[in-house]
Scaffold this motif. Structure first.
Motif, mmCIF file in Angstrom:
data_model
loop_
_atom_site.group_PDB
_atom_site.id
_atom_site.type_symbol
_atom_site.label_atom_id
_atom_site.label_comp_id
_atom_site.label_asym_id
_atom_site.label_seq_id
_atom_site.Cartn_x
_atom_site.Cartn_y
_atom_site.Cartn_z
ATOM 1 N N ILE A 1 0.834 -1.204 0.000
ATOM 2 C CA ILE A 1 0.000 0.000 0.000
ATOM 3 C C ILE A 1 0.867 1.252 0.000
ATOM 4 O O ILE A 1 0.632 2.182 -0.772
ATOM 5 C CB ILE A 1 -0.951 -0.011 1.207
ATOM 6 N N ALA A 2 1.886 1.270 0.845
ATOM 7 C CA ALA A 2 2.769 2.437 0.927
ATOM 8 C C ALA A 2 3.463 2.708 -0.406
ATOM 9 O O ALA A 2 3.577 3.864 -0.835
ATOM 10 C CB ALA A 2 3.802 2.244 2.031
ATOM 11 N N GLY A 3 3.917 1.654 -1.059
ATOM 12 C CA GLY A 3 4.586 1.830 -2.347
ATOM 13 C C GLY A 3 3.670 2.433 -3.394
ATOM 14 O O GLY A 3 4.064 3.344 -4.134
ATOM 15 N N VAL A 4 2.445 1.945 -3.446
ATOM 16 C CA VAL A 4 1.470 2.473 -4.408
ATOM 17 C C VAL A 4 1.136 3.923 -4.076
ATOM 18 O O VAL A 4 1.083 4.778 -4.972
ATOM 19 C CB VAL A 4 0.199 1.597 -4.426
ATOM 20 N N MET A 5 0.925 4.218 -2.801
ATOM 21 C CA MET A 5 0.597 5.595 -2.407
ATOM 22 C C MET A 5 1.743 6.551 -2.737
ATOM 23 O O MET A 5 1.508 7.664 -3.224
ATOM 24 C CB MET A 5 0.252 5.649 -0.920
ATOM 25 N N CYS A 6 2.958 6.133 -2.482
ATOM 26 C CA CYS A 6 4.122 6.963 -2.776
ATOM 27 C C CYS A 6 4.236 7.216 -4.276
ATOM 28 O O CYS A 6 4.441 8.357 -4.708
ATOM 29 C CB CYS A 6 5.375 6.290 -2.237
ATOM 30 N N ALA A 7 4.090 6.160 -5.068
ATOM 31 C CA ALA A 7 4.182 6.306 -6.523
ATOM 32 C C ALA A 7 3.091 7.231 -7.052
ATOM 33 O O ALA A 7 3.348 8.080 -7.918
ATOM 34 C CB ALA A 7 4.093 4.936 -7.187
ATOM 35 N N GLN A 8 1.878 7.090 -6.524
ATOM 36 C CA GLN A 8 0.781 7.946 -6.966
ATOM 37 C C GLN A 8 1.027 9.405 -6.580
ATOM 38 O O GLN A 8 0.765 10.313 -7.364
ATOM 39 C CB GLN A 8 -0.555 7.461 -6.382
ATOM 40 N N ALA A 9 1.525 9.617 -5.372
ATOM 41 C CA ALA A 9 1.809 10.981 -4.921
ATOM 42 C C ALA A 9 2.857 11.645 -5.819
ATOM 43 O O ALA A 9 2.690 12.790 -6.247
ATOM 44 C CB ALA A 9 2.281 10.979 -3.473
ATOM 45 N N ILE A 10 3.915 10.922 -6.120
ATOM 46 C CA ILE A 10 4.964 11.478 -6.973
ATOM 47 C C ILE A 10 4.417 11.777 -8.367
ATOM 48 O O ILE A 10 4.728 12.817 -8.958
ATOM 49 C CB ILE A 10 6.185 10.538 -7.021
ATOM 50 N N LYS A 11 3.585 10.885 -8.880
ATOM 51 C CA LYS A 11 2.982 11.109 -10.201
ATOM 52 C C LYS A 11 2.112 12.370 -10.199
ATOM 53 O O LYS A 11 2.168 13.190 -11.123
ATOM 54 C CB LYS A 11 2.141 9.900 -10.597
ATOM 55 N N ILE A 12 1.332 12.554 -9.147
ATOM 56 C CA ILE A 12 0.482 13.752 -9.047
ATOM 57 C C ILE A 12 1.339 15.004 -8.944
ATOM 58 O O ILE A 12 1.091 16.006 -9.625
ATOM 59 C CB ILE A 12 -0.486 13.631 -7.857
ATOM 60 N N TYR A 13 2.364 14.978 -8.087
ATOM 61 C CA TYR A 13 3.253 16.132 -7.958
ATOM 62 C C TYR A 13 3.892 16.475 -9.304
ATOM 63 O O TYR A 13 3.944 17.639 -9.699
ATOM 64 C CB TYR A 13 4.365 15.875 -6.933
ATOM 65 N N LYS A 14 4.384 15.461 -10.003
ATOM 66 C CA LYS A 14 5.064 15.688 -11.287
ATOM 67 C C LYS A 14 4.119 16.305 -12.306
ATOM 68 O O LYS A 14 4.504 17.159 -13.102
ATOM 69 C CB LYS A 14 5.629 14.356 -11.804
ATOM 70 N N THR A 15 2.861 15.877 -12.282
ATOM 71 C CA THR A 15 1.876 16.374 -13.234
ATOM 72 C C THR A 15 1.388 17.783 -12.883
ATOM 73 O O THR A 15 1.200 18.611 -13.768
ATOM 74 C CB THR A 15 0.660 15.418 -13.268
ATOM 75 N N ALA A 16 1.208 18.054 -11.580
ATOM 76 C CA ALA A 16 0.549 19.287 -11.158
ATOM 77 C C ALA A 16 1.490 20.451 -10.881
ATOM 78 O O ALA A 16 1.062 21.609 -10.885
ATOM 79 C CB ALA A 16 -0.292 19.010 -9.909
ATOM 80 N N LEU A 17 2.763 20.179 -10.641
ATOM 81 C CA LEU A 17 3.691 21.238 -10.254
ATOM 82 C C LEU A 17 4.647 21.594 -11.391
ATOM 83 O O LEU A 17 4.946 20.761 -12.244
ATOM 84 C CB LEU A 17 4.532 20.773 -9.054
ATOM 85 N N ASN A 18 5.141 22.824 -11.341
ATOM 86 C CA ASN A 18 6.205 23.172 -12.285
ATOM 87 C C ASN A 18 7.499 22.508 -11.816
ATOM 88 O O ASN A 18 7.578 21.984 -10.704
ATOM 89 C CB ASN A 18 6.341 24.698 -12.427
ATOM 90 N N LYS A 19 8.505 22.523 -12.665
ATOM 91 C CA LYS A 19 9.748 21.795 -12.382
ATOM 92 C C LYS A 19 10.384 22.206 -11.064
ATOM 93 O O LYS A 19 10.786 21.353 -10.268
ATOM 94 C CB LYS A 19 10.751 21.965 -13.520
ATOM 95 N N GLN A 20 10.466 23.506 -10.799
ATOM 96 C CA GLN A 20 11.110 23.977 -9.567
ATOM 97 C C GLN A 20 10.333 23.531 -8.333
ATOM 98 O O GLN A 20 10.924 23.058 -7.363
ATOM 99 C CB GLN A 20 11.271 25.501 -9.569
#
Length: 77
Positions: free
Chosen positions: A33-52
């Motif tokens: 569960i933790a691995g999936v949650m971490c991967a999803q969080a990183i994917k959301i951050y990468k999609t929603a935030l600018n590079k900096q």
């Protein structure tokens, strides 16, 4: 973002994780569960935030890696 919506989202996800950990038909391993949650969080951050901003949050996560707190069960409100 509203604090109320963030708290609501936290509680919804917390309840789902609790179900996944205690449902006798599923019984997911906490690390799965933790691995999936971490991967999803990183994917959301990468999609929603600018590079900096993405780089800043990834660095903040890395720097806080030793600040571990124990998990408590979901609250019953």
């Amino acid at each position: 973002m509203s604090q109320d919506r963030t708290e609501e989202a936290y509680r919804v996800i917390e309840q789902k994780v609790h179900e996944m950990l205690t449902d006798k038909d599923a019984l997911y391993d906490p690390l799965e569960i933790a691995g999936v949650m971490c991967a999803q969080a990183i994917k959301i951050y990468k999609t929603a935030l600018n590079k900096q901003d993405y780089d800043d949050i990834m660095e903040a996560i890395f720097l806080s890696r030793d600040e571990v707190t124990h998990i408590k069960g979901p609250t019953k409100h």
